[in-house]
Write an enzyme that holds these catalytic residues in place. Structure first.
Site, short mmCIF file in Angstrom:
data_model
loop_
_atom_site.label_atom_id
_atom_site.label_comp_id
_atom_site.label_asym_id
_atom_site.label_seq_id
_atom_site.Cartn_x
_atom_site.Cartn_y
_atom_site.Cartn_z
CB ALA A 82 -14.15 8.50 19.71
NE ARG A 121 -6.08 -5.68 4.72
CZ ARG A 121 -5.37 -4.98 3.84
NH1 ARG A 121 -5.95 -3.99 3.20
NH2 ARG A 121 -4.11 -5.27 3.59
CG ASP A 126 0.86 -3.06 10.23
OD1 ASP A 126 1.71 -2.39 9.62
OD2 ASP A 126 0.04 -3.79 9.64
CB VAL A 150 17.54 9.51 -5.78
CG1 VAL A 150 18.24 10.14 -6.98
CG2 VAL A 150 16.56 8.44 -6.25
NE ARG A 151 17.63 15.68 -5.13
CZ ARG A 151 17.04 16.86 -5.22
NH1 ARG A 151 17.00 17.66 -4.17
NH2 ARG A 151 16.50 17.26 -6.36
NE ARG A 200 -1.99 -4.95 -1.70
CZ ARG A 200 -1.44 -4.41 -0.61
NH1 ARG A 200 -0.33 -4.93 -0.11
NH2 ARG A 200 -1.98 -3.36 -0.02
N GLY A 241 0.82 -1.21 0.00
CA GLY A 241 0.00 0.00 0.00
C GLY A 241 0.85 1.26 0.00
CG ASP A 301 5.34 -6.88 8.83
OD1 ASP A 301 6.39 -6.23 9.00
OD2 ASP A 301 4.54 -7.14 9.74
CG ASP A 305 -2.45 -0.31 8.30
OD1 ASP A 305 -3.29 0.60 8.28
OD2 ASP A 305 -2.51 -1.29 7.53
CG HIS A 364 -8.23 3.60 -0.57
ND1 HIS A 364 -9.32 2.76 -0.45
CD2 HIS A 364 -7.14 2.80 -0.63
CE1 HIS A 364 -8.91 1.51 -0.46
NE2 HIS A 364 -7.60 1.49 -0.55
CB THR A 390 2.65 0.37 6.45
OG1 THR A 390 1.28 0.08 6.79
CG2 THR A 390 3.51 0.13 7.67
#
Length: 324
Positions: free
Chosen positions: A190, A175, A133, A28-29, A76, A15, A107, A131, A254, A129
């Site tokens: 919340a 997820r 995670d 790159v640099r 992927r 992702g 991962d 997430d 997304h 990522t």
């Protein structure tokens, strides 16, 4: 004797995450500053197997640090999970003169890097990522931007939820990991957060909380639901039927992946990208750059993938206390 690195390949896999472009720019640099050549591998491991490989110069990464997504694109690739695909990838690296590869991803991407390293291609992983995670690191590229994007969106939903005295279920990404939901739960105040790691699927507790909140004079009720639990629309219908309180579901989706990266994501990603190059130049392989306890460090990928991570129990508990 350490293998000399003359040409470095860089790819993004899995992702996309805001800050990946900052990491690519840094690779790159920093490589060019050390007298190395750089080749960009497009569309992750899928692009590697299709030989979508381009030379990269400093000018190719101008004006990208502020852009979300990844200029190298990402995909992927099931073929690369097979021994035949992995061997093909290593052979293609040698064909193009690539001595070392920097893999920016999660991962799953690091498992691919691990295989390339075992086939003689020096590899360094950089955690990218939204997430958060990856177990060995306190920071992953993109999380800060994603959680701020979600927080700002939830603030807006909260305004209209208050105006209409509604219950709002807001679904955020994650997820298998509830870090975005947890952080937004605290940052947005919340009333309930539903995390894949913690949720017991007892909706009656949510119903009771909403009813008690109304009795105490609350004008709204915000439930932040992680993508791994999902089913926000059907949950909203059940809660409205049980409480009599108008309940709406909003799925942020997304939009959390996109947008201009925050200062933190630009600076941390840049630092990690440079460190990955430095590790390759030192002859290191099968390593993962991480940020742990306030320092930039590196771990053996085998060790990193064997680590486990859970949401902080203390933060989860205070989220409940602060919502009352």
């Amino acid at each position: 004797m350490a293998k000399e690195i003359n040409t470095i390949g860089v790819l993004t896999s899995g992702g996309d995450a805001p800050g990946m472009n900052a990491a690519i720019r840094a690779v790159v640099r920093e490589a060019i500053a050390k007298g190395k050549k750089v080749k960009g591998i497009k569309r992750g491991y899928a692009g590697l197997l299709q030989e979508e490989i381009v030379d990269m110069e400093a000018k190719d990464v101008s004006d990208i640090i502020q852009r979300g997504g990844t200029i190298l694109q990402t995909a992927r690739c099931m073929e690369f999970t097979t021994p035949e695909g992995q061997q093909k990838g290593a052979d293609i690296c040698r064909k193009h003169g690539i001595d070392g590869v920097i893999v920016i991803g999660g991962d799953g991407s690091f498992k691919g890097a691990q295989k390339l390293a075992s086939l003689g291609i020096n590899t360094i992983g950089v955690p990218g990522t939204i997430d958060l995670d990856i177990s060995c690191t306190d920071y992953t590229i993109g999380f800060d931007t994603a959680v701020n994007t979600a927080m700002e969106a939830i603030d807006k939903v909260r305004d209209t939820s208050t105006s209409h005295e509604r219950c709002s279920i807001i679904e955020v990404m994650g997820r298998g990991a509830g870090y975005i939901a947890l952080w937004c739960g605290i940052a947005n105040g919340a009333e309930d957060i539903l995390l894949p790691e913690k949720y017991d699927y007892d909706e009656q507790k949510l119903v009771n909380n909403i009813i008690e909140g109304r009795k105490s004079g609350k004008q709204h009720h915000i439930i932040i639901n992680a993508e791994g639990i999902g089913h926000s629309a059907s949950m909203a219908k059940r809660i409205e039927a049980a409480t009599g309180v108008e309940t709406r579901a909003t799925i942020l989706g997304h939009m959390q992946r996109g947008g201009s990266p925050t200062c933190k994501d630009r600076v941390y990603a840049s630092t990690m990208g440079c460190m990955a190059v430095d590790l390759l130049c030192e002859g290191k392989s099968n390593r993962l750059v991480a940020y742990r306890g306030g320092d930039y460090v590196d771990y053996d990928i085998d060790e990193a993938l064997a680590m486990t991570k859970s949401v902080p129990e203390y933060q989860f508990q205070i989220c409940k206390n602060l919502s009352r």
